[in-house]
Write a protein that holds these residues in place. Structure first.
Motif, PDB file in Angstrom:
ATOM      1  N   THR A 222       0.823  -1.203   0.000  1.00 54.10           N
ATOM      2  CA  THR A 222       0.000   0.000   0.000  1.00 54.10           C
ATOM      3  C   THR A 222       0.860   1.257   0.000  1.00 54.10           C
ATOM      4  O   THR A 222       0.555   2.236  -0.694  1.00 54.10           O
ATOM      5  CB  THR A 222      -0.938   0.004   1.216  1.00 54.10           C
TER       6      THR A 222
ATOM      7  N   ASP B 199      -8.258  11.777  -4.579  1.00 53.40           N
ATOM      8  CA  ASP B 199      -9.187  10.895  -3.863  1.00 53.40           C
ATOM      9  C   ASP B 199      -8.553   9.526  -3.637  1.00 53.40           C
ATOM     10  O   ASP B 199      -8.660   8.946  -2.542  1.00 53.40           O
ATOM     11  CB  ASP B 199     -10.494  10.745  -4.651  1.00 53.40           C
ATOM     12  N   ASP B 200      -7.895   8.985  -4.675  1.00 53.91           N
ATOM     13  CA  ASP B 200      -7.217   7.697  -4.536  1.00 53.91           C
ATOM     14  C   ASP B 200      -6.108   7.778  -3.488  1.00 53.91           C
ATOM     15  O   ASP B 200      -5.906   6.841  -2.711  1.00 53.91           O
ATOM     16  CB  ASP B 200      -6.615   7.262  -5.879  1.00 53.91           C
TER      17      ASP B 200
ATOM     18  N   THR C 287      -7.608   7.612  -0.075  1.00 50.47           N
ATOM     19  CA  THR C 287      -8.068   6.256   0.208  1.00 50.47           C
ATOM     20  C   THR C 287      -6.895   5.358   0.578  1.00 50.47           C
ATOM     21  O   THR C 287      -6.958   4.578   1.535  1.00 50.47           O
ATOM     22  CB  THR C 287      -8.808   5.680  -1.011  1.00 50.47           C
ATOM     23  N   LEU C 288      -5.811   5.454  -0.192  1.00 58.34           N
ATOM     24  CA  LEU C 288      -4.625   4.643   0.082  1.00 58.34           C
ATOM     25  C   LEU C 288      -4.002   5.016   1.426  1.00 58.34           C
ATOM     26  O   LEU C 288      -3.528   4.146   2.157  1.00 58.34           O
ATOM     27  CB  LEU C 288      -3.601   4.816  -1.037  1.00 58.34           C
TER      28      LEU C 288
ATOM     29  N   GLU D 125      -5.536   6.118   4.047  1.00 52.17           N
ATOM     30  CA  GLU D 125      -6.378   5.545   5.097  1.00 52.17           C
ATOM     31  C   GLU D 125      -6.133   4.042   5.216  1.00 52.17           C
ATOM     32  O   GLU D 125      -6.071   3.492   6.321  1.00 52.17           O
ATOM     33  CB  GLU D 125      -7.849   5.823   4.783  1.00 52.17           C
ATOM     34  N   ARG D 126      -5.978   3.364   4.065  1.00 53.28           N
ATOM     35  CA  ARG D 126      -5.700   1.924   4.096  1.00 53.28           C
ATOM     36  C   ARG D 126      -4.358   1.652   4.762  1.00 53.28           C
ATOM     37  O   ARG D 126      -4.222   0.719   5.565  1.00 53.28           O
ATOM     38  CB  ARG D 126      -5.701   1.344   2.684  1.00 53.28           C
TER      39      ARG D 126
END
Length: 353
Positions: A45, A146-147, A150-151, A153-154
């Motif tokens: 990630t 946005d991606d 998201t990454l 947060e992952r």
């Protein structure tokens, strides 16, 4: 070697004690394996996040250039509009040609007018194209951002998961006596020796003494990895002070001028697979069915690796963990005519942690 099971009670002596220690070792190895699986997921990630950050930066820079060009095009279009308004007479070029005292002069003016008209059309076209490009880049930049979020947060969730699993390891180790820790270390050492003997006897590593020579890049990768012996394992680390398993192998090959994927899963998936009988120094040995661990082959049935938390980069038998297979980062690399293995200093002894 990793297996499930609960933590047993009892000493390290006798049949029941040995079974209890075996259960402890299985539980500890299961936890280590979960930590490593989580670590490699986090590494993957982080690598995606790094690429996405670079993409966001590239798109932002391109969008800034597009907006600057659009600003210039709008300024040019505004000037043309003002010129057209100020120079308008309401009489068509054809009427002006018929009424002109000097038709040739009027024709020359017509050419100028035509050229100006073409320039205006080109300016308007650039303006429209610039607006479309800026709008498209803005959409891509928003999507990339946005991606990225998201990454990020992952990655945070995966990092927290690894820390929880490390806490489980520390809790188990803290509950053991010195005698149990010594018994665990001895039992693990015995298991590795048996696995190594079985692997060699099977012929999976080829004929005894049949060591191959590395490529030039492979030799450089080996020498880099060997120089890291004694440095601590740290999950997610890529050096220079500490490493995790794939951080060591990816950095070693990167310093040799052959970049490879960051994680053991990607190294297994994307690099050229080879049978163990063809192993040469610098090749990577992948472990566990999920490809969650990796080491670098040194020759003579040995690997150098960053084993796990609490340990240091060191040389071990190739069968220190269950072998999945092997990959070669430089399948086109020609073996050296002469090869002198680098001197290896073993890391200080560590316990099962």
């Amino acid at each position: 070697m990793a297996g499930g099971g609960g933590v047993g009670d009892g000493g390290a002596e006798g049949g029941g004690g040995e079974r209890a220690v075996g259960v402890l070792l299985g539980e500890l190895q299961r936890l280590y394996r979960e930590v490593e699986r989580g670590t490699e997921a986090f590494n993957a990630t982080e690598e995606q996040l790094r690429r996405r950050r670079a993409e966001v930066g590239r798109l932002d820079a391109e969008l800034a250039r597009a907006r600057l060009s659009l600003h210039d095009s709008r300024g040019a279009a505004g000037r043309l509009a003002r010129q057209q308004y100020q120079g308008s007479t309401g009489i068509s070029p054809y009427v002006r040609l018929l009424l002109a005292r000097d038709p040739q002069h009027a024709l020359d003016q017509g050419h100028v007018i035509g050229r100006l008209a073409r320039e205006r059309a080109e300016t308007v076209g650039r303006l429209a194209s610039g607006e479309r490009k800026a709008d498209g880049l803005a959409r891509k930049a928003r999507a990339a951002l946005d991606d990225q979020l998201t990454l990020a947060e992952r990655a945070k969730k995966e990092r927290d998961d690894v820390r929880r699993r490390l806490d489980d390891v520390e809790e188990l180790l803290a509950s053991l006596t010195a005698e149990q820790l010594a018994a665990l270390a001895e039992l693990e050492k015995k298991g590795v020796a048996q696995a190594q003997e079985k692997l060699v006897a099977s012929g999976a590593l080829g004929a005894p003494g049949e060591d191959r020579k590395p490529s030039k890049e492979g030799e450089q990768a080996v020498r880099y990895a060997v120089r890291q012996i004694g440095k601590p394992y740290e999950w997610g680390a890529e050096g220079p002070r500490s490493y995790d398993c794939s951080g060591l192998t990816s950095e070693a090959w990167g310093h040799a001028g052959t970049p490879i994927p960051r994680t053991s899963e990607e190294q297994w998936a994307r690099l050229t697979r080879i049978p163990l009988t063809r192993l040469r120094p610098g090749d990577l040995v992948i472990y566990f069915p999920e490809a969650t661990h990796v080491a670098m082959y040194l020759g003579g049935g040995k690997v150098v690796q960053a084993p796990r938390t609490g340990e240091k980069v060191k040389v071990t038998p190739i069968a220190a963990q269950p072998v999945l297979g092997a990959v070669r980062p430089d399948p086109e690399g020609k073996p050296l005519g002469r090869y002198e293995p680098p001197p290896v200093r073993q890391a200080p002894a560590t316990d099962v942690r």
